[in-house]
Design a protein around this motif. Sequence first.
Motif, mmCIF file in Angstrom:
data_model
loop_
_atom_site.group_PDB
_atom_site.id
_atom_site.type_symbol
_atom_site.label_atom_id
_atom_site.label_comp_id
_atom_site.label_asym_id
_atom_site.label_seq_id
_atom_site.Cartn_x
_atom_site.Cartn_y
_atom_site.Cartn_z
ATOM 1 N N ALA A 127 0.836 -1.210 0.000
ATOM 2 C CA ALA A 127 0.000 0.000 0.000
ATOM 3 C C ALA A 127 0.870 1.259 0.000
ATOM 4 C CB ALA A 127 -0.938 -0.008 1.206
ATOM 5 N N LYS A 128 1.983 1.213 0.739
ATOM 6 C CA LYS A 128 2.911 2.361 0.758
ATOM 7 C C LYS A 128 3.479 2.612 -0.641
ATOM 8 C CE LYS A 128 4.984 2.005 5.371
ATOM 9 N NZ LYS A 128 6.191 1.477 6.028
ATOM 10 N N ALA A 129 3.902 1.532 -1.303
ATOM 11 C CA ALA A 129 4.479 1.653 -2.649
ATOM 12 C C ALA A 129 3.454 2.238 -3.615
ATOM 13 C CB ALA A 129 4.967 0.288 -3.138
ATOM 14 N N ALA A 130 2.216 1.736 -3.511
ATOM 15 C CA ALA A 130 1.152 2.201 -4.420
ATOM 16 C C ALA A 130 0.917 3.700 -4.261
ATOM 17 C CB ALA A 130 -0.137 1.437 -4.142
ATOM 18 N N ARG A 131 0.975 4.163 -3.019
ATOM 19 C CA ARG A 131 0.751 5.601 -2.782
ATOM 20 C C ARG A 131 1.868 6.444 -3.385
ATOM 21 N NH1 ARG A 131 -1.616 8.865 2.402
ATOM 22 N NH2 ARG A 131 -0.983 10.917 1.692
ATOM 23 N N VAL A 132 3.100 6.025 -3.197
ATOM 24 C CA VAL A 132 4.234 6.765 -3.789
ATOM 25 C C VAL A 132 4.067 6.828 -5.311
ATOM 26 C CG1 VAL A 132 6.740 6.691 -4.223
ATOM 27 C CG2 VAL A 132 5.853 6.192 -1.930
ATOM 28 N N GLN A 133 3.720 5.676 -5.904
ATOM 29 C CA GLN A 133 3.596 5.608 -7.368
ATOM 30 C C GLN A 133 2.487 6.520 -7.885
ATOM 31 O OE1 GLN A 133 3.147 1.354 -7.730
ATOM 32 N NE2 GLN A 133 5.164 1.028 -6.811
ATOM 33 N N GLN A 134 1.344 6.555 -7.176
ATOM 34 C CA GLN A 134 0.238 7.431 -7.595
ATOM 35 C C GLN A 134 0.618 8.907 -7.415
ATOM 36 O OE1 GLN A 134 -2.687 6.564 -8.995
ATOM 37 N NE2 GLN A 134 -2.572 4.348 -8.728
ATOM 38 N N ASP A 135 1.267 9.209 -6.272
ATOM 39 C CA ASP A 135 1.561 10.606 -5.942
ATOM 40 C C ASP A 135 2.506 11.288 -6.930
ATOM 41 O OD1 ASP A 135 -0.076 10.740 -3.758
ATOM 42 O OD2 ASP A 135 1.511 10.443 -2.254
ATOM 43 N N GLU A 136 3.390 10.518 -7.546
ATOM 44 C CA GLU A 136 4.411 11.134 -8.404
ATOM 45 C C GLU A 136 4.041 11.137 -9.887
ATOM 46 O OE1 GLU A 136 6.544 12.807 -6.832
ATOM 47 O OE2 GLU A 136 6.293 11.893 -4.861
ATOM 48 N N GLN A 137 2.771 10.831 -10.209
ATOM 49 C CA GLN A 137 2.361 10.813 -11.636
ATOM 50 C C GLN A 137 1.946 12.198 -12.116
ATOM 51 O OE1 GLN A 137 3.143 8.219 -13.397
ATOM 52 N NE2 GLN A 137 3.750 7.403 -11.417
ATOM 53 N N ASP A 138 2.721 13.204 -11.802
ATOM 54 C CA ASP A 138 2.391 14.561 -12.216
ATOM 55 C C ASP A 138 3.587 15.122 -12.976
ATOM 56 O OD1 ASP A 138 0.324 16.970 -11.399
ATOM 57 O OD2 ASP A 138 2.383 17.694 -11.675
ATOM 58 N N HIS A 139 3.344 15.633 -14.177
ATOM 59 C CA HIS A 139 4.483 16.034 -15.021
ATOM 60 C C HIS A 139 5.171 17.298 -14.525
ATOM 61 C CE1 HIS A 139 1.345 18.629 -16.700
ATOM 62 N NE2 HIS A 139 2.305 19.370 -17.218
ATOM 63 N N ILE A 140 4.526 18.023 -13.596
ATOM 64 C CA ILE A 140 5.141 19.252 -13.089
ATOM 65 C C ILE A 140 5.918 18.986 -11.795
ATOM 66 C CG2 ILE A 140 4.656 21.570 -12.153
ATOM 67 C CD1 ILE A 140 2.351 21.724 -14.239
#
Length: 541
Positions: free
Chosen positions: A229-242
């Motif tokens: 769950a921790k990994a999934a959150r990091v992966q979702q959080d950083e999907q922003d091109h800015i």
Amino acid sequence: MKNTFLPVNKKDMFALGWDRPDIVYITGDAYVDHPSFGASIITRVLQAKGFKVAVLSQPDRKSTADFEQFGKPRLAYFITSGNIDSMVAHYTVAKRPRSQDAYTAGGAMGKRPDRAVIVYSNIVKRLFPDVPVVIGGLEASLRRFAHYDYWDDSVRPSILLDSKADLLIYGMGENQSIQIAERLASGEKIDTMHDIKGTVYSVDVRETPYVGVECPSFENVSSSKKEYAKAARVQQDEQDHIRGKVIKQKHGKKMVVQNQPMPPLTTPELDWVYSLPYARAYHPMYESMGGVPGIQEVEFSITHNRGCFGACNFCSIQFHQGRYITTRSKKSIMAEAEKLTHLPNFKGYIHDIGGPTANFRRTSCDFQLEHGLCKGKKCLAPKPCPNLAVDHSEYLDILRSVRELPGVKKVFIRSGIRYDYLLEDKDDSFFRELVEHHVSGQLKVAPEHCSAAVLDKMGKPHIEAYIEFSKRYFQYTGEVNKEQYLVPYLMSSHPGSTLDDAIELAEFLKKNHIRPEQVQDFYPTPGTISTTMYYTGLDPY
């Protein structure tokens, strides 16, 4: 009539005077040259940049003949499973084999393997070990990290490692594909291309880059649900091109590294992509098999936007296309609409001017233009953000202009609207014209459930928004003397929903005289927040 398609076999290739292609593009779908098909877009983009591209569609994996027919490509193999995930294409949520594949001629099953990207890539690596292999499309994009696999019921490593590919493109891959092809053409080796945004590569752990964030390793997420769950959150959080950072995930002695997202295409870039010379049809070789069913729904549809800030937890769009909205210009959309009116099968009906969410024509607020979308927050759920900027005027202007085109009888909106966003618009012009001009008897919207607890887990607005929308929809429908219906999409067995929630939904439907055509059972596909909930029993947020 001259064949407008890219070469699909050796005979086609020789007819063009090539001795070999620069790139062989392998797809698990039948070859349909239409801009609703990712394979078609990438091959046309590469062709427009001057590359000789051959399309190898649904090759026979039991023999090497199909894979060897073009000889050794000069630059690379590009591989995708097709428009949708091969496992979803093959199996229902009950894990039973489906009876029809919409992306295969005649709807036939069995033309592509399970886990098509892995299968094709391994065959190519065995036959031509020194030719670079680049994987992309939805199947590769959503499996770029260690992920829970519903069909195996276990955690699998990054598809980059399972496929033995050299590079993985995630998201919409036009600019990545162009960069990779141009750099290969200039003589650069693929194993040095570690700086291309929107790509994933792997290195020996001793060569791990110092930048970015590291999420729990494959070994950790396989053995601990909390770590998953921790990994999934990091992966979702950083999907922003800015504001997104490089993400690293250790797999044994290998480090899988995801570069920052590629910025979405600008309006001029999108206009260019959709102006390319698509045949807008399936390849003639499928005619005797009855054609490819998947084109019927989209043949006379136009994509006007990309991205979706709706970001429902069960939807893969935020992890693949991203939440940032980009749009095509009115001029580009009008040119495509005009082109549709000259197609032989056109009967006067444009089936859709849409995208992931049809009524998004701008970013959800101005703050994100500089700072990116907020981390860990949603623009519309559980309530619309106070900074939300709502404007349908540009979209309405496009719809009005397309309606006026000679030969166009009707323009429908089929790709779904966010009614909660629509309700925030103080000007009801779009709502009224939607009801009067753009509904084909019934409008499909997606409340998904009525229980607030379940809707919160889904990242959806509460049911009050749907009730309010429904009221106004039928009011406006009555005012224009039409008999039109509202069809709600509903989802059962989402993680966190209980038997009591199911009873509450049944009672809600009965009380409101709603007879749903279908209820979708939650399907745990890789890359979504809801799949993390399903596997771990935890909400990463």
